[in-house]
Design an enzyme around this catalytic site. Structure first.
Site, PDB file in Angstrom:
ATOM      1  N   GLY B 360      25.622 -21.241  33.859  1.00 24.24           N
ATOM      2  CA  GLY B 360      25.464 -21.253  32.410  1.00 24.24           C
ATOM      3  C   GLY B 360      26.786 -21.501  31.722  1.00 24.24           C
ATOM      4  CD  GLU B 361      30.768 -19.200  31.963  1.00 22.41           C
ATOM      5  OE1 GLU B 361      31.633 -20.090  32.000  1.00 22.41           O
ATOM      6  OE2 GLU B 361      30.924 -18.089  32.505  1.00 22.41           O
ATOM      7  N   GLY B 362      27.566 -23.466  29.614  1.00 26.26           N
ATOM      8  CA  GLY B 362      27.794 -24.866  29.271  1.00 26.26           C
ATOM      9  C   GLY B 362      28.487 -25.629  30.388  1.00 26.26           C
TER      10      GLY B 362
END
Lengths: 395, 395
Positions: B360-362
């Protein structure tokens, strides 16, 4: 690979503020490069330098591609003018572009960015005998090593393989058959786009090349065998690429020890064919040069990002000569060409980009460069659970 | 998408010095972005801006993850200090990083790079009733739209979605079930790494959330149905997230027309559940914000690179509201989470990076940015067969 650096890199990955293994394949890339560099974290693999090795192929005369041979030299002009896809991708990732003429079937005028190391005006037709002489293979290999050294001397910290050579997927398929034992039909593809009829002819040409050069009939995973399968020329007489068993007359540091005698696996019957002889029999001048480029990069301790099926075939030769080079290799991408997957499986490399590219030039390798940088950058810049004050579920 | 720009982009691709289709998936990306931008070639999607939407989840109390909830706020601190993987990847691709608190269960001190748009201190537990009220969904959606507008005003020409929220893969799985009709067991995964027992519990929680919120029993490909399946709270009484049918009170240009009434497919029986109500029932505040971010980016004509399963779930909501947004979306990667593939299939998007990331997180979206740039750059910089004097086999 250095076991201490591998272990340190794995432990470091597990201390970073992310779930263990959450970066998937990229964690393994960073760990492998640490092992190759014998230091954790490994150096950032930047800047990158692309070398496009260009050469022509005698087998072009067999009608294995719809593209005329002169497209090789036309595309060299396009690279030098900055107009090819490889140039656009290199600009995107900040890589330099060097074009190396190792065997284009025409004389090229001097130009910035062009290195002329011409070994021949193309290879001989691999379907009637060896594509190259022993001397030509070694010269092309040395040219590739020299380019690697020059680019690293100029500051490159990552090498990307590139190629240009109309008909070179045919030679690649033959090399992949010879080194992996796969059947021609399983590894021969449509290259830049051939129709069914041309594909069937291409497969038959690959089979013929293997038969004529004494490389047919290998069982998967075993090296090519010699006398049992015969090794005959178009006239039915055995042909020879000369004595390649003497190995590579260059100083390769740790790698040189393994060069002369190395063959893969165990021959089932008869003599094993030395890797340089396989290369001479069914390879291209750019394959030999790329094999040298890979050996050179590895010897200099710099990661080498492999492009597509041509690089995969060349890397099989390099790995057969010196298995340790694989530690320094990253498979940039997997192309649409079926032989590429076979080559990467044999090398034990997992490709980073799988977008059905089938262009060559180094394009797939260049696309992978930011991914490799990102993988390594994590090890330099990301905080640990301790340093960032983040609770570790597994602590 | 603009048909003329799509046609022009395809014709342009075919005129470039490469075999037709040789750039595989990247050609299609460039053509799609031309269609979305209504101009060929489309603008270079750079610089990129990453927005990490952070929020907490009431369902965390159900034991769906081994990570404590406070890791959300700890990781926000890590992002702001530049120590997370997303920061390293953003640095690699030259993207800015903005952290948006839309629902973290703690007050965050002001910090450079932090936008506070807190809608709530986390959601309610989706397994006992709606996670959010109608007002909360709209507020979070508007926060996402506002961030998109601000980043584009500041010069971003590509938006990348990011998320942080312990337990948010549970809400993602529920959203994906609701929008695609898939079974909970097929789309619920191990997130950042849960054991078999926790995974079984997580699947049961997702099923319960769908049942309690009246979203269970959908046939694949059909929207959630209402009365027939009931819609009951923990006490067996129907619950409601309030009236969301009024649509989104923001000016979205062309996109706003489709917002209020849009549902996917045809309800089999009973009422169709409007997308915002699905989001309220089983979504997270970051899902709603990311849906707004996608809508905002699309309305502003900027490509949006979707990260992983959280973005995929949010994009399903955005696409249900306004199908045209999908034209502006690029699937950055496919994560290891099984629901992500289901979401991308439903959206008709093919991921660019498939490296088993599950962070996640980008991070996956950032890795794709150079690939998207490379795809578009080809259309700006590569020579045509005519201009380069290269023979075209198909001319």
């Amino acid at each position: 690979a250095d076991p201490a650096a591998l272990a340190a890199a794995r432990a470091h990955q597990d201390s970073l503020t992310k779930p263990r293994g959450a970066l998937g394949v990229l964690e393994e890339v960073a760990v492998r490069l640490a092992g190759a560099a014998a230091v954790s974290p490994p150096p950032l693999p930047t800047p990158a330098a692309l070398a496009i090795f260009a050469a022509d192929h005698g087998v072009h005369a067999r009608g294995v591609t719809p593209w005329p041979q002169e497209v090789t030299v036309q595309m060299v002009g396009n690279f030098l003018a900055g107009g090819a896809v490889a140039n656009a991708f290199a600009a995107q990732v900040g890589a330099s572009v060097t074009v190396v003429d190792v065997g284009v079937a025409a004389d090229l005028p001097p130009a910035p960015g062009l290195t002329v190391s011409k070994v021949a005006y193309g290879t001989a037709d691999l379907s009637v005998g060896p594509a190259m002489t022993a001397e030509q293979v070694v010269a092309a290999l040395e040219a590739g090593i020299a380019v690697a050294r020059e680019l690293v001397d100029q500051g490159a910290r990552c090498l990307v393989t590139g190629d240009m050579g109309i008909a070179n997927t045919t030679a690649s398929a033959a090399l992949i058959c010879a080194f992996t034992g796969k059947d021609a039909a399983a590894v021969t593809g449509r290259g830049t786009g051939v129709d069914d009829e041309t594909l069937a002819r291409k497969i038959e040409v690959v089979r013929q090349a293997l038969r004529v050069n004494g490389l047919a009939g290998r069982r998967e995973g075993l090296p090519a065998t010699g006398p049992a399968n015969g090794r005959e020329g178009a006239d039915g007489q055995p042909v020879s690429a000369g004595d390649l068993s003497g190995g590579l007359p260059v100083g390769m540091g740790d790698l040189s020890g393994g060069l002369p005698e190395r063959v893969e696996g165990t021959p089932e019957d008869g003599r094993a064919v030395p890797p340089l002889e396989v290369l001479a029999a069914v390879g291209g001048l750019e394959h030999a040069a790329i094999a040298g480029f890979v050996l050179g990069g590895a010897a200099l301790g710099v990661p080498v990002i492999l492009d597509g099926v041509i690089a995969g075939a060349a890397a099989l030769a390099a790995a057969a000569l010196a298995p340790a080079v694989v530690d320094h290799c990253v498979a940039g991408h997997r192309s649409a060409e079926p032989g590429h997957a076979a080559a990467l499986d044999h090398l034990g490399l997992r490709p980073l980009v799988e977008l059905e590219l089938r262009l060559g030039e180094g394009t797939g390798g260049l696309l992978a460069h930011p991914l490799v940088c990102a993988a390594v950058r994590v090890m330099h810049e990301v905080a640990t659970f301790d340093s960032a004050g983040v609770t570790d579920k597994e602590a």
